[in-house]
Design a protein around this motif. Sequence first.
Motif, PDB file in Angstrom:
ATOM      1  N   VAL A   5      34.773   2.662  30.721  1.00  0.00           N
ATOM      2  CA  VAL A   5      34.463   4.085  30.827  1.00  0.00           C
ATOM      3  C   VAL A   5      32.933   4.197  30.804  1.00  0.00           C
ATOM      4  O   VAL A   5      32.353   4.514  29.776  1.00  0.00           O
ATOM      5  CB  VAL A   5      35.091   4.896  29.664  1.00  0.00           C
ATOM      6  CG1 VAL A   5      34.907   6.389  29.880  1.00  0.00           C
ATOM      7  CG2 VAL A   5      36.566   4.576  29.488  1.00  0.00           C
ATOM      8  N   THR A   7      30.674   6.290  31.998  1.00  0.00           N
ATOM      9  CA  THR A   7      30.063   7.593  31.752  1.00  0.00           C
ATOM     10  C   THR A   7      31.130   8.560  31.259  1.00  0.00           C
ATOM     11  O   THR A   7      32.338   8.305  31.402  1.00  0.00           O
ATOM     12  CB  THR A   7      29.436   8.183  33.032  1.00  0.00           C
ATOM     13  OG1 THR A   7      30.485   8.537  33.940  1.00  0.00           O
ATOM     14  CG2 THR A   7      28.476   7.202  33.701  1.00  0.00           C
ATOM     15  N   ALA A   9      31.923  11.224  32.609  1.00  0.00           N
ATOM     16  CA  ALA A   9      32.674  11.672  33.791  1.00  0.00           C
ATOM     17  C   ALA A   9      33.845  10.749  34.106  1.00  0.00           C
ATOM     18  O   ALA A   9      34.780  11.149  34.812  1.00  0.00           O
ATOM     19  CB  ALA A   9      31.738  11.758  34.999  1.00  0.00           C
ATOM     20  N   ASN A  10      33.820   9.525  33.582  1.00  0.00           N
ATOM     21  CA  ASN A  10      34.894   8.562  33.819  1.00  0.00           C
ATOM     22  C   ASN A  10      36.011   8.630  32.778  1.00  0.00           C
ATOM     23  O   ASN A  10      36.904   7.788  32.791  1.00  0.00           O
ATOM     24  CB  ASN A  10      34.334   7.143  33.841  1.00  0.00           C
ATOM     25  CG  ASN A  10      33.444   6.896  35.021  1.00  0.00           C
ATOM     26  OD1 ASN A  10      32.238   7.061  34.928  1.00  0.00           O
ATOM     27  ND2 ASN A  10      34.014   6.513  36.134  1.00  0.00           N
ATOM     28  N   PRO A  12      38.563  10.865  32.490  1.00  0.00           N
ATOM     29  CA  PRO A  12      39.902  11.030  33.091  1.00  0.00           C
ATOM     30  C   PRO A  12      40.442   9.687  33.613  1.00  0.00           C
ATOM     31  O   PRO A  12      39.691   8.875  34.160  1.00  0.00           O
ATOM     32  CB  PRO A  12      39.654  12.009  34.232  1.00  0.00           C
ATOM     33  CG  PRO A  12      38.460  12.790  33.790  1.00  0.00           C
ATOM     34  CD  PRO A  12      37.596  11.794  33.057  1.00  0.00           C
ATOM     35  N   LEU A  14      42.135   8.493  36.122  1.00  0.00           N
ATOM     36  CA  LEU A  14      42.022   8.021  37.499  1.00  0.00           C
ATOM     37  C   LEU A  14      40.590   7.756  37.948  1.00  0.00           C
ATOM     38  O   LEU A  14      40.370   7.263  39.052  1.00  0.00           O
ATOM     39  CB  LEU A  14      42.707   8.996  38.454  1.00  0.00           C
ATOM     40  CG  LEU A  14      44.214   9.132  38.232  1.00  0.00           C
ATOM     41  CD1 LEU A  14      44.813  10.122  39.231  1.00  0.00           C
ATOM     42  CD2 LEU A  14      44.909   7.791  38.338  1.00  0.00           C
ATOM     43  N   TRP A  15      39.619   8.046  37.127  1.00  0.00           N
ATOM     44  CA  TRP A  15      38.219   7.764  37.467  1.00  0.00           C
ATOM     45  C   TRP A  15      37.899   6.339  37.060  1.00  0.00           C
ATOM     46  O   TRP A  15      37.340   6.079  36.001  1.00  0.00           O
ATOM     47  CB  TRP A  15      37.288   8.759  36.772  1.00  0.00           C
ATOM     48  CG  TRP A  15      37.289  10.093  37.429  1.00  0.00           C
ATOM     49  CD1 TRP A  15      38.313  11.003  37.403  1.00  0.00           C
ATOM     50  CD2 TRP A  15      36.261  10.660  38.219  1.00  0.00           C
ATOM     51  NE1 TRP A  15      37.975  12.107  38.123  1.00  0.00           N
ATOM     52  CE2 TRP A  15      36.707  11.922  38.636  1.00  0.00           C
ATOM     53  CE3 TRP A  15      34.999  10.238  38.606  1.00  0.00           C
ATOM     54  CZ2 TRP A  15      35.935  12.747  39.433  1.00  0.00           C
ATOM     55  CZ3 TRP A  15      34.237  11.072  39.388  1.00  0.00           C
ATOM     56  CH2 TRP A  15      34.700  12.304  39.789  1.00  0.00           C
ATOM     57  N   LEU A  16      38.249   5.405  37.907  1.00  0.00           N
ATOM     58  CA  LEU A  16      37.984   3.986  37.673  1.00  0.00           C
ATOM     59  C   LEU A  16      36.772   3.546  38.485  1.00  0.00           C
ATOM     60  O   LEU A  16      36.416   4.173  39.481  1.00  0.00           O
ATOM     61  CB  LEU A  16      39.198   3.148  38.086  1.00  0.00           C
ATOM     62  CG  LEU A  16      40.482   3.389  37.298  1.00  0.00           C
ATOM     63  CD1 LEU A  16      41.636   2.640  37.954  1.00  0.00           C
ATOM     64  CD2 LEU A  16      40.319   2.951  35.860  1.00  0.00           C
ATOM     65  N   ALA A  17      36.177   2.458  38.083  1.00  0.00           N
ATOM     66  CA  ALA A  17      35.049   1.911  38.819  1.00  0.00           C
ATOM     67  C   ALA A  17      35.514   1.389  40.179  1.00  0.00           C
ATOM     68  O   ALA A  17      36.541   0.717  40.276  1.00  0.00           O
ATOM     69  CB  ALA A  17      34.396   0.791  38.016  1.00  0.00           C
ATOM     70  N   ALA A  18      34.751   1.677  41.217  1.00  0.00           N
ATOM     71  CA  ALA A  18      35.115   1.247  42.568  1.00  0.00           C
ATOM     72  C   ALA A  18      35.080  -0.266  42.716  1.00  0.00           C
ATOM     73  O   ALA A  18      35.753  -0.826  43.569  1.00  0.00           O
ATOM     74  CB  ALA A  18      34.176   1.885  43.590  1.00  0.00           C
ATOM     75  N   LYS A  30      42.772   1.130  30.128  1.00  0.00           N
ATOM     76  CA  LYS A  30      42.017   2.347  29.835  1.00  0.00           C
ATOM     77  C   LYS A  30      42.905   3.375  29.136  1.00  0.00           C
ATOM     78  O   LYS A  30      42.493   4.010  28.168  1.00  0.00           O
ATOM     79  CB  LYS A  30      41.444   2.917  31.133  1.00  0.00           C
ATOM     80  CG  LYS A  30      40.615   4.151  30.944  1.00  0.00           C
ATOM     81  CD  LYS A  30      40.054   4.613  32.281  1.00  0.00           C
ATOM     82  CE  LYS A  30      39.291   5.896  32.158  1.00  0.00           C
ATOM     83  NZ  LYS A  30      38.780   6.369  33.449  1.00  0.00           N
ATOM     84  N   ASP A  49      25.331   6.427  30.871  1.00  0.00           N
ATOM     85  CA  ASP A  49      25.349   7.856  31.176  1.00  0.00           C
ATOM     86  C   ASP A  49      23.995   8.489  30.851  1.00  0.00           C
ATOM     87  O   ASP A  49      23.561   8.483  29.708  1.00  0.00           O
ATOM     88  CB  ASP A  49      26.455   8.538  30.377  1.00  0.00           C
ATOM     89  CG  ASP A  49      26.790   9.923  30.886  1.00  0.00           C
ATOM     90  OD1 ASP A  49      25.873  10.654  31.303  1.00  0.00           O
ATOM     91  OD2 ASP A  49      27.981  10.275  30.852  1.00  0.00           O
TER      92      ASP A  49
END
Length: 76
Positions: A5, A7, A9-10, A12, A14-18, A30, A49
Amino acid sequence: MADLVPTAANIPLLWLAAYDLYPVKALDEKEKFLEEVAKKGYILFFEHDFYTECATVSKTEKGFVERAKFSWAERC
């Protein structure tokens, strides 16, 4: 929080690193981690962040969300 995680913003799910090589495994890890964070009231420190240094997390019916954000100096 490193890459799990990076930041606030990550937070949630579904906000995984690309660049994650195993996104399904990362999503599972996570979710387990954020469950513990929300339950035990851990303070997360975001070294990547620019805007949010630390935060706490809550679980809502819509998923995990940032509950409060603050600087480390405010808590010490």
